[in-house]
Write a protein that holds these residues in place. Sequence first.
Motif, PDB file in Angstrom:
ATOM      1  N   GLY A 150      46.805 -12.338  17.116  1.00 15.03           N
ATOM      2  CA  GLY A 150      47.064 -11.164  16.300  1.00 15.03           C
ATOM      3  C   GLY A 150      48.333 -11.234  15.480  1.00 15.03           C
ATOM      4  N   VAL A 151      48.906 -12.412  15.346  1.00 11.37           N
ATOM      5  CA  VAL A 151      50.119 -12.617  14.550  1.00 11.37           C
ATOM      6  C   VAL A 151      49.795 -13.631  13.454  1.00 11.37           C
ATOM      7  CG1 VAL A 151      52.493 -13.507  14.551  1.00 11.37           C
ATOM      8  CG2 VAL A 151      51.679 -12.108  16.462  1.00 11.37           C
ATOM      9  N   PRO A 152      50.145 -13.357  12.185  1.00 12.42           N
ATOM     10  CA  PRO A 152      49.863 -14.328  11.128  1.00 12.42           C
ATOM     11  C   PRO A 152      50.547 -15.667  11.401  1.00 12.42           C
ATOM     12  CG  PRO A 152      50.501 -12.206  10.195  1.00 12.42           C
ATOM     13  CD  PRO A 152      50.771 -12.123  11.664  1.00 12.42           C
ATOM     14  N   VAL A 153      49.760 -16.733  11.389  1.00 12.66           N
ATOM     15  CA  VAL A 153      50.292 -18.087  11.538  1.00 12.66           C
ATOM     16  C   VAL A 153      49.950 -18.840  10.255  1.00 12.66           C
ATOM     17  CG1 VAL A 153      50.347 -20.186  12.929  1.00 12.66           C
ATOM     18  CG2 VAL A 153      49.938 -17.968  14.032  1.00 12.66           C
ATOM     19  N   THR A 183      49.131  -9.456   1.314  1.00  9.50           N
ATOM     20  CA  THR A 183      48.523  -9.096   2.599  1.00  9.50           C
ATOM     21  C   THR A 183      49.069  -7.794   3.170  1.00  9.50           C
ATOM     22  OG1 THR A 183      50.140 -10.458   3.815  1.00  9.50           O
ATOM     23  CG2 THR A 183      48.061 -11.511   3.158  1.00  9.50           C
ATOM     24  N   HIS A 184      50.043  -7.182   2.510  1.00  9.53           N
ATOM     25  CA  HIS A 184      50.593  -5.904   2.985  1.00  9.53           C
ATOM     26  C   HIS A 184      50.768  -4.976   1.792  1.00  9.53           C
ATOM     27  CE1 HIS A 184      52.900  -3.017   5.302  1.00  9.53           C
ATOM     28  NE2 HIS A 184      53.847  -3.057   4.385  1.00  9.53           N
ATOM     29  N   GLN A 185      50.318  -3.748   1.940  1.00  7.64           N
ATOM     30  CA  GLN A 185      50.429  -2.773   0.859  1.00  7.64           C
ATOM     31  C   GLN A 185      51.480  -1.737   1.236  1.00  7.64           C
ATOM     32  OE1 GLN A 185      48.821  -3.050  -2.071  1.00  7.64           O
ATOM     33  NE2 GLN A 185      50.009  -1.305  -2.846  1.00  7.64           N
ATOM     34  N   PRO A 186      52.687  -1.771   0.641  1.00  7.19           N
ATOM     35  CA  PRO A 186      53.736  -0.807   0.987  1.00  7.19           C
ATOM     36  C   PRO A 186      53.423   0.578   0.435  1.00  7.19           C
ATOM     37  CG  PRO A 186      54.448  -2.157  -0.841  1.00  7.19           C
ATOM     38  CD  PRO A 186      53.120  -2.715  -0.400  1.00  7.19           C
ATOM     39  N   ASP A 187      54.049   1.587   1.021  1.00  5.54           N
ATOM     40  CA  ASP A 187      53.811   2.965   0.579  1.00  5.54           C
ATOM     41  C   ASP A 187      54.929   3.493  -0.308  1.00  5.54           C
ATOM     42  OD1 ASP A 187      55.822   3.176   2.421  1.00  5.54           O
ATOM     43  OD2 ASP A 187      54.717   4.460   3.831  1.00  5.54           O
ATOM     44  N   LEU A 231      57.416  -9.134   5.616  1.00  3.51           N
ATOM     45  CA  LEU A 231      56.710  -8.038   4.948  1.00  3.51           C
ATOM     46  C   LEU A 231      57.164  -7.882   3.493  1.00  3.51           C
ATOM     47  CD1 LEU A 231      56.372  -5.238   7.658  1.00  3.51           C
ATOM     48  CD2 LEU A 231      54.639  -6.836   6.815  1.00  3.51           C
ATOM     49  N   ASP A 232      58.418  -8.272   3.199  1.00  2.81           N
ATOM     50  CA  ASP A 232      58.866  -8.265   1.803  1.00  2.81           C
ATOM     51  C   ASP A 232      58.010  -9.200   0.970  1.00  2.81           C
ATOM     52  OD1 ASP A 232      60.906  -6.552   2.504  1.00  2.81           O
ATOM     53  OD2 ASP A 232      62.427  -8.114   2.653  1.00  2.81           O
ATOM     54  N   VAL A 233      57.806 -10.418   1.497  1.00  5.71           N
ATOM     55  CA  VAL A 233      57.015 -11.406   0.764  1.00  5.71           C
ATOM     56  C   VAL A 233      55.558 -10.944   0.673  1.00  5.71           C
ATOM     57  CG1 VAL A 233      56.323 -13.824   0.651  1.00  5.71           C
ATOM     58  CG2 VAL A 233      58.562 -13.215   1.587  1.00  5.71           C
ATOM     59  N   ALA A 234      55.032 -10.389   1.755  1.00  4.32           N
ATOM     60  CA  ALA A 234      53.648  -9.923   1.763  1.00  4.32           C
ATOM     61  C   ALA A 234      53.433  -8.783   0.770  1.00  4.32           C
ATOM     62  CB  ALA A 234      53.253  -9.481   3.169  1.00  4.32           C
ATOM     63  N   SER A 235      54.505  -8.055   0.432  1.00  4.67           N
ATOM     64  CA  SER A 235      54.416  -6.924  -0.501  1.00  4.67           C
ATOM     65  C   SER A 235      54.803  -7.292  -1.929  1.00  4.67           C
ATOM     66  CB  SER A 235      55.326  -5.783  -0.022  1.00  4.67           C
ATOM     67  OG  SER A 235      55.045  -5.418   1.308  1.00  4.67           O
ATOM     68  N   ALA A 236      55.123  -8.559  -2.180  1.00 10.80           N
ATOM     69  CA  ALA A 236      55.658  -8.971  -3.483  1.00 10.80           C
ATOM     70  C   ALA A 236      54.685  -8.721  -4.634  1.00 10.80           C
ATOM     71  CB  ALA A 236      56.047 -10.446  -3.438  1.00 10.80           C
ATOM     72  N   HIS A 237      53.415  -8.581  -4.332  1.00 16.39           N
ATOM     73  CA  HIS A 237      52.423  -8.391  -5.401  1.00 16.39           C
ATOM     74  C   HIS A 237      52.521  -7.019  -6.054  1.00 16.39           C
ATOM     75  CE1 HIS A 237      50.723  -6.423  -1.911  1.00 16.39           C
ATOM     76  NE2 HIS A 237      49.796  -5.851  -2.662  1.00 16.39           N
ATOM     77  N   THR A 238      53.314  -6.108  -5.491  1.00 17.79           N
ATOM     78  CA  THR A 238      53.427  -4.762  -6.057  1.00 17.79           C
ATOM     79  C   THR A 238      54.565  -4.641  -7.067  1.00 17.79           C
ATOM     80  OG1 THR A 238      54.882  -4.009  -4.265  1.00 17.79           O
ATOM     81  CG2 THR A 238      52.515  -3.791  -3.921  1.00 17.79           C
TER      82      THR A 238
END
Length: 459
Positions: A150-153, A183-187, A231-238
């Motif tokens: 359950g952890v991204p590898v 992979t993460h959508q920030p609010d 999570l910063d990198v995962a949210s970079a697409h926004t």
Amino acid sequence: MLKQKIQDLFVEPGCAKNQAKSDKDRKKGCGKPLTPGAAAGGCCFDGAKIALQPITDVVHLVHGPIACEGNSWDTRNSHSSGSQLYRLGFTTDMQNLDIVNGGEKRLYKAIRQAIKRHNPPAVFVYQTCVGALIGDDVEAVCKAATERMGVPVVPVNAPGFVGSKNLGNRLGGESLFEYVIGTHQPDDVGACDINILGEYNVAGELDQFRPLLARLGIRLRCSITGDARYLDVASAHTARANMVLCSQALVTLARKMKEKYAIPYFEGSFYGISDTSEALRAIARMLVERGADPTLTDRTEALIAEEEARAWARLEPFKARLKGRKVLLYTGGVKSWSVIQALQEVGMEVVGSSVRKATAEDAAKALERLGGDEDKLADAITPRDMYAMFKDGKAEMMLSGGRSQFVALKARTPWLDINQERHVGYAAYDGMVEMVRQIDLMINNPIWEQIRKPAPWEV
């Protein structure tokens, strides 16, 4: 898959050098046959690890012999404002029996142990020459570990033998694009969010220009990868815009983010007063074009006027002491051209600059700032020629990385570290003042006059 990925990187359409080629030459790619000793400047694995290790809160696990991990603590002096997990060295420490039997089970157990002990938001697994040569499938192991734990590898398939350090930088960016970004959508998405690509927070340089952005209401959504969190990198697409500091390393990532997420990008620099101001203007202009408050442009100009006046006032005492002093710049990438103008702004003469790790566009900018004198540009300068420049008085000081310092010191010439091992930040307005202060301390130190005198037994 790796072979195809490498071929795609070698025909990168965002590269200015590739754009200038004919269709036939472009298909050939830009790879060069590796020669013995080519990894002395860093292999592909080394480049990938350098690019990704500044993500501070993840486990960076090297699948290979312990020597591949080496001493990770001070490989690159990238600061963190939070987690120190990235400072720890993790390796599967492959032994002879692993080479005979395969190392996939050992890798899976190492991932499980790292997650259990440190509870990271993600684990990055780096393939090395040994694991690749015996056929260990790191992608399959990482996928299985992600599903069961359950952890991204995240697999980083960049074994050292496939190419240079720069190729490793780009393969690291490929891993981020394929497995992390989006992979993460920030609010808390904002109209003035930006990413900076190719910034590794060397000596804490983010803190020299991040406050400038904050004063303008611009949020740095992610620095890829200096002082970054997973999570910063995962949210970079926004983000609304990307600024590329080191195009040779991450131009492919910038181009792919533009194609997939419609994020425009530009290349800029925070070295030197003029370049810092131009970077701030470009960021503001791009954000306004994408719907930000139009007053951002005027506020940016006001900030630039204030900061430039303060910086020039602080630099004034150094101008007379440094005017006309000759310096050799032996570095690469964005610094091959941006530091030239930084030195010229205080009256120093740059007698040469290396473009060995620079793109064609970097080289063109360096040439322009050197007045079009092609003799001042070089892919590489041999230690013998470098030594002769110092002994003949053609250069009075050198700015370079640590590997070149001994040539200058042998010639009894001042030397200042400008590369990633340094412990002083030189970015933005305050960084420029500090760099000039360090140069003045070095080049005008009375010790050089003393050590150049004949020894008592030679008189």
